[in-house]
Design a protein around this motif. Structure first.
Motif, mmCIF file in Angstrom:
data_model
loop_
_atom_site.group_PDB
_atom_site.id
_atom_site.type_symbol
_atom_site.label_atom_id
_atom_site.label_comp_id
_atom_site.label_asym_id
_atom_site.label_seq_id
_atom_site.Cartn_x
_atom_site.Cartn_y
_atom_site.Cartn_z
ATOM 1 N N ARG C 139 0.825 -1.205 0.000
ATOM 2 C CA ARG C 139 0.000 0.000 0.000
ATOM 3 C C ARG C 139 0.858 1.253 0.000
ATOM 4 O O ARG C 139 0.513 2.248 -0.631
ATOM 5 C CB ARG C 139 -0.953 -0.005 1.200
ATOM 6 C CG ARG C 139 -2.150 -0.908 0.950
ATOM 7 C CD ARG C 139 -3.313 -0.536 1.846
ATOM 8 N NE ARG C 139 -3.010 -0.846 3.229
ATOM 9 C CZ ARG C 139 -3.206 -2.023 3.799
ATOM 10 N NH1 ARG C 139 -3.723 -3.013 3.112
ATOM 11 N NH2 ARG C 139 -2.922 -2.215 5.055
ATOM 12 N N THR C 143 0.765 4.190 -2.789
ATOM 13 C CA THR C 143 0.584 5.599 -2.456
ATOM 14 C C THR C 143 1.689 6.453 -3.082
ATOM 15 O O THR C 143 1.418 7.504 -3.673
ATOM 16 C CB THR C 143 0.592 5.784 -0.926
ATOM 17 O OG1 THR C 143 -0.399 4.938 -0.362
ATOM 18 C CG2 THR C 143 0.309 7.212 -0.549
ATOM 19 N N LEU C 144 2.942 5.977 -2.963
ATOM 20 C CA LEU C 144 4.050 6.710 -3.594
ATOM 21 C C LEU C 144 3.848 6.806 -5.103
ATOM 22 O O LEU C 144 4.148 7.828 -5.728
ATOM 23 C CB LEU C 144 5.377 6.007 -3.313
ATOM 24 C CG LEU C 144 6.048 6.316 -1.983
ATOM 25 C CD1 LEU C 144 7.381 5.590 -1.911
ATOM 26 C CD2 LEU C 144 6.264 7.829 -1.834
ATOM 27 N N LEU C 146 0.995 6.911 -6.714
ATOM 28 C CA LEU C 146 0.002 7.956 -6.980
ATOM 29 C C LEU C 146 0.633 9.340 -6.839
ATOM 30 O O LEU C 146 0.473 10.206 -7.716
ATOM 31 C CB LEU C 146 -1.179 7.820 -6.016
ATOM 32 C CG LEU C 146 -2.227 8.938 -6.090
ATOM 33 C CD1 LEU C 146 -2.938 8.926 -7.418
ATOM 34 C CD2 LEU C 146 -3.239 8.826 -4.954
ATOM 35 N N LEU C 325 -5.611 7.699 -14.991
ATOM 36 C CA LEU C 325 -6.649 6.685 -14.770
ATOM 37 C C LEU C 325 -6.015 5.342 -14.411
ATOM 38 O O LEU C 325 -6.521 4.621 -13.545
ATOM 39 C CB LEU C 325 -7.530 6.562 -16.014
ATOM 40 C CG LEU C 325 -8.380 7.796 -16.311
ATOM 41 C CD1 LEU C 325 -9.144 7.620 -17.613
ATOM 42 C CD2 LEU C 325 -9.352 8.099 -15.177
ATOM 43 N N LEU C 328 -4.844 5.398 -10.832
ATOM 44 C CA LEU C 328 -6.018 5.386 -9.948
ATOM 45 C C LEU C 328 -6.548 3.967 -9.800
ATOM 46 O O LEU C 328 -6.844 3.494 -8.694
ATOM 47 C CB LEU C 328 -7.091 6.299 -10.540
ATOM 48 C CG LEU C 328 -8.258 6.660 -9.642
ATOM 49 C CD1 LEU C 328 -7.767 7.492 -8.476
ATOM 50 C CD2 LEU C 328 -9.304 7.433 -10.422
ATOM 51 N N ILE C 329 -6.680 3.258 -10.925
ATOM 52 C CA ILE C 329 -7.169 1.882 -10.875
ATOM 53 C C ILE C 329 -6.198 1.008 -10.089
ATOM 54 O O ILE C 329 -6.616 0.187 -9.243
ATOM 55 C CB ILE C 329 -7.364 1.343 -12.308
ATOM 56 C CG1 ILE C 329 -8.545 2.040 -12.977
ATOM 57 C CG2 ILE C 329 -7.581 -0.157 -12.299
ATOM 58 C CD1 ILE C 329 -8.726 1.686 -14.435
ATOM 59 N N VAL C 331 -4.174 1.859 -7.710
ATOM 60 C CA VAL C 331 -4.265 2.164 -6.281
ATOM 61 C C VAL C 331 -5.514 1.540 -5.680
ATOM 62 O O VAL C 331 -5.475 0.932 -4.606
ATOM 63 C CB VAL C 331 -4.250 3.700 -6.058
ATOM 64 C CG1 VAL C 331 -4.665 4.039 -4.645
ATOM 65 C CG2 VAL C 331 -2.870 4.247 -6.337
ATOM 66 N N VAL C 332 -6.649 1.670 -6.376
ATOM 67 C CA VAL C 332 -7.896 1.107 -5.835
ATOM 68 C C VAL C 332 -7.763 -0.403 -5.694
ATOM 69 O O VAL C 332 -8.185 -0.994 -4.703
ATOM 70 C CB VAL C 332 -9.088 1.480 -6.740
ATOM 71 C CG1 VAL C 332 -10.308 0.646 -6.397
ATOM 72 C CG2 VAL C 332 -9.396 2.957 -6.591
ATOM 73 N N ILE C 333 -7.133 -1.056 -6.679
ATOM 74 C CA ILE C 333 -6.996 -2.508 -6.611
ATOM 75 C C ILE C 333 -6.054 -2.912 -5.481
ATOM 76 O O ILE C 333 -6.275 -3.927 -4.819
ATOM 77 C CB ILE C 333 -6.523 -3.045 -7.979
ATOM 78 C CG1 ILE C 333 -7.743 -3.107 -8.897
ATOM 79 C CG2 ILE C 333 -5.872 -4.410 -7.848
ATOM 80 C CD1 ILE C 333 -7.442 -3.539 -10.291
ATOM 81 N N VAL C 335 -5.538 -1.136 -2.625
ATOM 82 C CA VAL C 335 -6.205 -0.861 -1.359
ATOM 83 C C VAL C 335 -7.333 -1.874 -1.148
ATOM 84 O O VAL C 335 -7.652 -2.242 -0.017
ATOM 85 C CB VAL C 335 -6.738 0.588 -1.344
ATOM 86 C CG1 VAL C 335 -7.539 0.844 -0.099
ATOM 87 C CG2 VAL C 335 -5.571 1.555 -1.415
ATOM 88 N N ASP C 336 -7.907 -2.341 -2.215
ATOM 89 C CA ASP C 336 -8.974 -3.355 -2.188
ATOM 90 C C ASP C 336 -8.489 -4.625 -1.481
ATOM 91 O O ASP C 336 -9.263 -5.314 -0.833
ATOM 92 C CB ASP C 336 -9.411 -3.561 -3.652
ATOM 93 C CG ASP C 336 -9.977 -4.903 -3.998
ATOM 94 O OD1 ASP C 336 -9.313 -5.919 -3.743
ATOM 95 O OD2 ASP C 336 -11.084 -4.942 -4.541
#
Lengths: 361, 361, 361
Positions: C139, C143-144, C146, C325, C328-329, C331-333, C335-336
């Motif tokens: 994670r 974050t880095l 992003l 984009l 973003l995807i 990162v979401v995956i 964090v998911d």
């Protein structure tokens, strides 16, 4: 599961409402359409008829699906559940109302992600305090939602900023549509295995009460009626909007979107009220996922096959902005793992603000 | 809580600094303003006076709030804590400096989310290694932050890409402002119940030391003085910026934003240094949340009520880009659940880069 | 660790493939270059030679790094692992192919975050079902990622929307590049302490088999050869693309990006196949992180130092949209917290759609 044996009646009370009310509304909508009852009545009656037919399709599919196991219900729901929306969109494309269809597609996603999810959080939160949303399945659906919305809006973004691709928006829209449908087909095995996406089966399905012939018959009748009523609804839409002084974009984004999803939406809110927050979330987010994965790409392909006004995935920019921000908020709230009524109120607030920004045509 | 009885002094050392230094700075700033001490001194002195008055308002509110229970402090802080910023912004709007006010609003959000949060992570991380941020409350605040920033920037986005709404930017800004204030009012019960947002009370409040009359008196004096000093600060701002060769946007974004939040910022960093990372995070993110939920909408409404230069929520695009990216990063870092000094350094780096991009006016 | 003592051979089979194949490919690519073997052969042979040299550099660094402990390997890999890409980019800049370099930088990030991560999820998910991704370290890297992509695209956004900064795009690009390199240097202590980022050491490093002189020698030879081959590759690129009818943007985004990262990519997918999903994720996301933190800023600075065609961080807008984009995807995956093959398929789908939107030059 002895609760639903021979003693359970074929029709329960809400079935009578949907069947009787639906038949009446279809007949009245037809009369209003052909007799020309002004500008408002044909619209209101056909909107009501569409809503009730959508509910009837949903019920038939559910009763039918159980014969083939819970998984098949998910597939059937995916295939048939959006049938009325599909008919409405096709007739609207035939009538050349591309902007209304685009606004209705995005509007359905927005209405589910912001308004309905917000209502579900408010109702659930006020009744039960903090509600948990932390199933892995919910997070996977949210991730798929983000990915499919990103794919859906890519042709728009390419068209705005990338001149070479802008000249090929039809081709790029077709490529994206095929990719989305492939993704949908790939998601079917998971649905077939585990029931309609994200739902544990006991909660979702009542035991079948309708004989299979009745279910098939009602489904066929509802589908055929939906085709007619959609036609009437679309032809009533423009005069009604004109008489209300409402812009095309607002009509599609708010009115068609809410009418087309009315019944599913009520279900999501009811489930949240019963503290089944995971399930409510799945219902609420599954509907826009199907719009992005199935309905929108299917319409792009069918509109070109049928030679209607060609629907592309190049949406007006404000629709792209709104759907991107809405899906971002929905993903953050899912990953956040809990909901409360204040987050719900915030979602409703965003919906109101988005809708307001489309008020001026 | 016998630690804070009659034996505790009314004033502690830092009170004397704030009171004495504040009084001196106000007097000197007044003299500099009326005597016209060049371009730089009035600005420096009035900036110092504003900062000290902001601290005095904060202390008075805290001492006062404890009489009514910890919850009331949160509400009072929300209502009065941003008083100096409100005055500065109103005088700046009266002087027609819309761009400075817009930049200062966004700049305060950026400074808190990037610079102060980054400093808190670096200080906390270097002293204590990885720090946890995983309270549900922190995640709810971050979600609200995202939602309110999205609402805040919607009129801008609508104005850039959606021609019809662009012609109604005042009306749309008013709708968004009302929605944000309603959301703020809805969030008050939670604040009243649980103390100022996100803070466990023991950590936040020292026992009251000031008699109630003294607290009310100091608050009134500080508020009145803040009104005068804000006027001097605003009238000193433009000449000072001109003499430094600094653009309006950079002045608002960096200088006004940091001056207006100096004291709160120090508190957040100090808390991180004491390994109270959850609390530090709440303080740091609560401040920009109030700017988005209260200060910005209030200014939009008041500027139209008072007939000043009309502030709308249609910001210059680079401010929108910057605040959207900053809130996205802040949300990802919160949901990520831990902080370390490297993430902090990354945040500071983003702040520097954003500030640099506004350097050229 | 007695498994890798004197009994283990200096070269294993895959070493022979890389060494022998690499030498052969370099020789053939040289002949093709100087003898002018048409438009396609020089390109294919030099692409193959670059890929094999990249693998040889990676192997030498790994064998070498182990002498100084696992941490040094991470630093060496950061410093030398992207050497072939650096050479290719420098020669391309020397040849004035700015658009190709920009597309290749963003394309490498996209290929890793979408295509390779998607393949890793599909392979891992089909073999092992849901795979976990929930280490804090993963994670932090996300974050880095992003943060550095946001910094990387800020000059572009400033240039599109903020007129004053647009006139200073070189200066702003330099500021951002320095900030990114500082962030990279700050991240070195963590790498030195814990091995190459995110990897537990047993999994990553085989015991050293090459004598130190051999490792240094092969590294030097590979680096020198890479410099020559990169020159041939770049001069073969344009004629080959012209003969295939492929646009500059597509060539950089897809072909150069995939060729330059081929070997690392295979490793990531192999690790996922062995159910080492955390490790696979770290490898896959670490590569684009180094591109954003080191390669891109270094190229900006070197292109100005060497007086080549000046590379700035103002990218064509569609590249910015795509990389934002994609991150973003990703990162979401992350964090998911879990991956499955459906999410992988979705990522591949997004990559295909993004690549398609660049097909038309």
């Amino acid at each position: 599961m002895s609760t639903a044996t021979a003693t359970s009646p074929t029709f329960i009370r809400s079935d009578y409402v949907v069947l009787g009310g639906g038949a009446l509304a279809v007949v009245l909508a037809g009369i209003a359409h052909y007799a020309g009852w002004g500008e408002v009545m044909p619209f209101v009656l056909s909107a009501l008829a569409v809503t009730l037919l959508a509910s009837l399709v949903g019920r038939s599919v559910e009763q039918l699906g159980d014969r083939f196991g819970p998984g098949a219900t998910g597939v059937l729901q995916s295939a048939l559940g959006n049938l009325p929306e599909l008919f409405i969109a096709l007739f609207a494309l035939k009538a050349g109302l591309i902007e209304v269809v685009q606004a209705a597609l995005i509007g359905s996603i927005l209405a589910n992600l912001l308004l309905v999810m917000g209502l579900a959080f408010v109702v659930g939160g006020l009744k039960h305090g903090h509600q948990k949303l932390d199933s892995q399945r919910a997070r996977t659906i949210a991730t798929l939602m983000l990915v499919s919305v990103v794919a859906l809006v890519l042709p728009s973004l390419a068209s705005y900023v990338h001149t070479p691709a802008a000249a090929h928006e039809k081709a790029l829209s077709m490529i994206v549509s095929v990719a989305l449908l492939v993704l949908f087909v790939l998601s079917l095995p998971a649905s077939l295995r585990k029931g309609s996406t994200g739902l544990s089966d006991e909660m979702v399905h009542e035991a079948p009460r309708w004989p299979i012939a009745l279910a098939v018959g009602l489904l066929s009748v509802a589908a055929i009626a939906a085709a007619f009523v959609s036609d009437w609804f679309v032809s009533a839409l423009e005069p009604a909007m004109a008489s209300f002084g409402i812009s095309d974009a607002f009509a599609g984004l708010v009115i068609v979107a809410i009418a087309g999803n009315a019944i599913e939406n009520v279900v999501g809110v009811q489930l949240a009220a019963r503290n089944q927050s995971e399930y409510a979330f799945s219902v609420v987010i599954n509907s826009p996922l199907q719009i992005a994965l199935v309905l929108a790409p299917l319409l792009v392909i069918l509109s070109q096959v049928f030679g209607f006004a060609a629907l592309t995935l190049v949406f007006p920019p404000m629709l792209v902005v709104a759907v991107f921000l809405a899906v971002l908020i929905a993903v953050v709230i899912t990953v956040d793992g809990e909901s409360n009524w204040l987050e719900g109120a915030a979602l409703i607030g965003v919906y109101v603000v988005v809708a307001a920004s489309f008020w001026w045509g």
